[in-house]
Design an enzyme around this catalytic site. Structure first.
Site, short mmCIF file in Angstrom:
data_model
loop_
_atom_site.label_atom_id
_atom_site.label_comp_id
_atom_site.label_asym_id
_atom_site.label_seq_id
_atom_site.Cartn_x
_atom_site.Cartn_y
_atom_site.Cartn_z
N LYS A 1 28.07 -30.08 -33.62
CA LYS A 1 26.79 -30.51 -34.22
C LYS A 1 26.95 -31.99 -34.54
CE LYS A 1 24.59 -31.43 -37.49
NZ LYS A 1 23.92 -32.76 -37.62
N CYS B 1 36.11 -44.80 -41.32
CA CYS B 1 36.58 -44.04 -42.49
C CYS B 1 37.80 -44.71 -43.09
CB CYS B 1 36.89 -42.61 -42.07
SG CYS B 1 37.96 -42.49 -40.65
N GLU C 1 32.32 -46.73 -51.72
CA GLU C 1 32.60 -46.98 -50.31
C GLU C 1 31.43 -47.76 -49.70
OE1 GLU C 1 32.47 -43.58 -47.66
OE2 GLU C 1 34.01 -44.44 -46.38
#
Ligand code: NAD
Length: 479
Positions: free
Chosen positions: A180, A287, A385
């Site tokens: 997905k 990330c 972040e």
């Protein structure tokens, strides 16, 4: 099992060829190029019913795939790598158009190359049963059996590479896969799967291109045995909740806010390029990118100057222009997060060394390469972040203070220590709460080396033999 290769082994020459192969047959929605605002193509809008159909097909195909054994499955993974290499330029152009990343630099061509490299590495690892007791009286060995159907939910920043991180070990271990992709980058994942499926037997790999509701349905699906998830910590927590009733196995690669610590014996000139790319790879949308840089007071001004010099010479622009190595933010929401955090840094009295002022009225989501100095450690640009091209540089006076600030958040994906003294760097590295601590580099992932987060950056390991084991269910045979 007959490979689809025999019937359709043609390489895709252009990104339009790829788009033709994945053209929606039902409901669709436009996907726009984040650099220009132009429509790249229509993407299918799949539903939970499409997910059910994909899971039924994947479950039916799994036993025969598992029965092939590791050696044969590894051969198929290598064939999939060949197929990617044969269509590499078409894949890179589609990725650049949809995700925004430039063709050159550590970007689209690099990502497609990494897909093939990860498949080959994953095919090469030896996984033997482990004898844990053999003392003459008892004997016990551990095997890793396939789990069944793996559901893989991915983000928009490295859509092809992260898909391979999920599908390669899953397939190698004898599972079948339903993916997905992020709603922002479905075309890249659909196209990658179309290429890989040229080399694989039918029905092992499916892509369901839906929104978060399809992700939710996948995470709670009774016929899915494991979820591999890469994305934000907030979504990771939602997946833990929705997978609870079926006690699904989970690998969660979640958000990070990686610290880098420059010790006082580092050489600013020698490390400036690597520091820059540690932070700005994929225009900061990575990330395990360096997201908070802690620099000893004695080197602070020099490091800032060197980084400004590097930053001002890195061309940013439309990805298809061969000169560019930095691109736009992938979507408006991410652009707004970065703009808001830099605004908060300014409001908190920090000094913007370069960047910080996006040009109004341009069609793409370009945020200039931004370096922010003299910023407090509790400023939101440090504590949250940013996931974009804005790096805060924080001054420290003692290593204890730097380590305390690095460990002060509830996430711990990666970190780095920069020093001319390897022994000192390793000593400091051992004190940092993160899944990986790099020395004199940042974010250098390797398919042979386990990768995963500490604290709320997730759990479970990817890559290497540890990554394979995470896609199997351990079974002890004892006599
Ligand atoms: P996101 O969490 O918003 O979305 C990721 C995926 O989850 C998408 O496919 C989305 O449709 C799906 N999703 C959303 N809600 C869901 C739900 N309730 N249940 C199931 N699926 C759901 O993340 P993003 O914005 O696409 O990616 C950026 C984030 O990912 C950053 O925080 C980044 O640090 C993190 N990330 C982590 C790694 C890693 O390896 N640790 C790698 C890349 C990105």
């Amino acid at each position: 099992m007959s490979a689809q290769t025999e019937t359709q082994s043609t390489a895709f020459q252009t990104y339009q060829d790829l788009l033709a192969a994945i053209a929606p047959t039902g409901e669709s929605r436009p996907i726009k190029d984040p650099a220009t605002g132009e429509v790249v193509a229509e993407a299918p809008v799949h539903t939970a019913a499409d997910l059910d159909a994909a899971v039924v097909a994947a479950k039916a195909a799994q036993p025969e795939w598992a029965a092939l054994g590791h050696e044969k499955r590894s051969e198929y993974l290598n064939k999939a790598a060949d197929a990617i290499e044969a269509s590499a330029e078409a894949l890179a152009e589609l990725l650049s158009r949809e995700q925004g990343k430039p063709l050159n630099g550590p970007n689209a061509r690099f990502e497609v190359g990494a897909c093939a490299a990860w498949l080959r590495a994953t095919a090469s690892f030896a996984l033997e049963p482990e004898v844990v007791v053999d003392d003459g009286e008892s004997y016990a060995e551990v095997h890793y059996r396939p789990l069944g159907v793996v559901g893989a939910i991915g983000p928009w920043n490295w859509p092809m590479m992260i898909s391979v991180w999920q599908l390669a070990p899953s397939l190698r271990m004898g599972n079948t896969v339903v993916m997905k992709p992020s709603e922002y980058t479905p075309l890249s994942v659909l196209a990658l799967a179309a290429v890989i499926n040229q080399a694989l037997p039918a029905d092992l790999l499916h892509v369901v291109s839906g929104g978060r509701e399809v992700g939710e349905a996948l995470a709670s699906h009774p016929e899915i045995d494991k979820v591999m998830f890469t994305g934000s910590t907030a979504t990771g927590k939602a997946i833990i909740r929705s997978s609870a009733d079926t006690v699904k196995r989970l690998t969660l690669e979640l958000g990070g806010n990686d610290a880098g610590i420059v010790l006082e014996d580092a050489d600013p000139k020698a490390i400036a390029q690597d520091l820059f790319w540690g932070a700005f790879i994929n225009t900061g949308q990575t990330c395990a990118a360096l997201k908070r840089l802690y620099v000893h007071d004695s080197l602070y001004d020099q490091i800032c100057e060197e980084l400004v010099e590097v930053a001002q010479n890195m061309p940013m622009g439309v990805g298809l222009d061969e000169n560019n190595v930095l691109g736009p933010l992938q979507n408006k929401a991410q652009f707004d997060i970065v703009a808001d955090l830099v605004q908060k840094a300014k409001a908190g009295g920090a000094k913007v060394l370069t960047g910080g002022n996006p040009e109004p009225g341009q069609p793409g989501y370009f945020y200039p390469t931004t370096l922010v100095a003299d910023i407090d450690n509790d400023n939101p640009l440090v504590a949250q972040e940013q996931f974009g091209p804005a790096l805060p540089i924080i001054r420290y006076n003692s290593v204890d203070e730097a380590v305390e600030m690095a460990n002060g958040l509830d996430v711990g994906l990666g970190a780095s220590v920069w020093s001319s003294d390897p022994a000192k760097a390793r000593e400091v590295a051992g004190r940092i709460e993160a899944g990986t601590v790099w020395i004199n580099k940042h974010g250098a992932v390797d398919p042979r080396v386990p990768f995963g987060g500490a604290k709320q950056s997730g759990y479970g390991l990817e890559f290497g033999v540890a990554g394979l084991k995470a896609l199997g269910t351990p079974q002890v045979i004892s006599q």
